[in-house]
Design a protein around this motif. Sequence first.
Motif, PDB file in Angstrom:
ATOM      1  N   THR A   1       0.832  -1.207   0.000  1.00  0.00           N
ATOM      2  CA  THR A   1       0.000   0.000   0.000  1.00  0.00           C
ATOM      3  C   THR A   1       0.866   1.256   0.000  1.00  0.00           C
ATOM      4  OG1 THR A   1      -1.729  -1.211   1.167  1.00  0.00           O
ATOM      5  CG2 THR A   1      -1.860   1.196   1.226  1.00  0.00           C
TER       6      THR A   1
ATOM      7  N   ASP B   1      -7.776  -4.686  -1.989  1.00  0.00           N
ATOM      8  CA  ASP B   1      -7.610  -5.367  -0.696  1.00  0.00           C
ATOM      9  C   ASP B   1      -8.807  -5.027   0.181  1.00  0.00           C
ATOM     10  OD1 ASP B   1      -6.808  -6.436   1.677  1.00  0.00           O
ATOM     11  OD2 ASP B   1      -4.963  -5.266   1.861  1.00  0.00           O
TER      12      ASP B   1
ATOM     13  N   THR C   1      -6.984  -0.222   2.843  1.00  0.00           N
ATOM     14  CA  THR C   1      -6.009   0.707   3.443  1.00  0.00           C
ATOM     15  C   THR C   1      -5.748   1.917   2.551  1.00  0.00           C
ATOM     16  OG1 THR C   1      -4.985  -1.328   4.232  1.00  0.00           O
ATOM     17  CG2 THR C   1      -3.807   0.708   4.687  1.00  0.00           C
TER      18      THR C   1
ATOM     19  N   ASP D   1      -3.564  -1.830  -5.768  1.00  0.00           N
ATOM     20  CA  ASP D   1      -3.030  -2.264  -4.473  1.00  0.00           C
ATOM     21  C   ASP D   1      -3.735  -3.574  -4.118  1.00  0.00           C
ATOM     22  OD1 ASP D   1      -1.789  -2.429  -2.021  1.00  0.00           O
ATOM     23  OD2 ASP D   1      -3.222  -1.090  -1.011  1.00  0.00           O
TER      24      ASP D   1
HETATM   25 MG   LIG Z   1      -1.772  -3.069   2.073  1.00  0.00          MG
END
Ligand SMILES: [Mg+2]
Length: 217
Positions: free
Chosen positions: A18, A41, A45, A87
């Motif tokens: 990230t 994800d 995040t 990500d």
């Molecule tokens: Mg991450």
Amino acid sequence: MRASIIAVVNQKGGAGKTTLAMLLAGSLGDRGKRVLVADADSQTTAVHWAGMGAGFPAVVEDCSAEEGKLHKALRKREADFDYIVIDSPPAAAAPVTASALRIAHLALVPVIPSPLDLWASVRIREAINLARERNPALLARLVVNQMQPNTLLTREVLGMLPQFGIPLMEASLKARIAYRECAALGSSIRNLGSRGALAALEVDALRREVETLLQGR
Ligand SMILES: [Mg+2]
Ligand SMILES: Nc1ncnc2c1ncn2[C@@H]1O[C@H](COP(=O)(O)OP(=O)(O)OP(=O)(O)O)[C@@H](O)[C@H]1O
């Protein structure tokens, strides 16, 4: 021209996926590029980072529900952006990782110079090789993260990397509080001004190397 697509992947949790995705996307956005960060994800995040309020210079979207259909969802967005940075979760064998690697032009694998992290990263090399059956032009590079230069361990681990089967980027990221600050503020590195000057040089070098890699596609 359709977007250049970069998938930031690794089996290892906490390797810096990230952080790398957001620093790179922020740097491209600060240079006037139209950038989408596809947060694949379910921890979301990257979405949290962008939501901290400083005004992140890229569109950051939660794409985690797409799972194995991520590549199809992103095909519809390719014409609207110069870069799409994915990500991904710490799961090499997950359908979403395979989907990201199917559509990407470049896979970036952040690795912390520690033997434990390298052992865990072997699975992602397998996932990249598998993805090349359908996406033969997929480029892949290791990016050393949390680099601590001039230690014996770092030298030993860096010495092991050439055997890993994925070439190493010249640019790397040191362990820096400035990177954590960007996440806390919701910003790119440029927003830190002179406080983040050394970090900004590092991120710039990374962005330039990525741009060069993708030039010929
Ligand atoms: Mg991450
Ligand atoms: N170069 C760096 N300097 C300082 N801190 C860093 C650096 N890279 C990552 N970190 C910190 O390490 C932790 C893990 O980083 P990050 O969340 O980017 O990893 P990740 O691979 O995305 O993790 P996950 O697998 O859980 O998604 C975070 O607290 C982050 O702020």
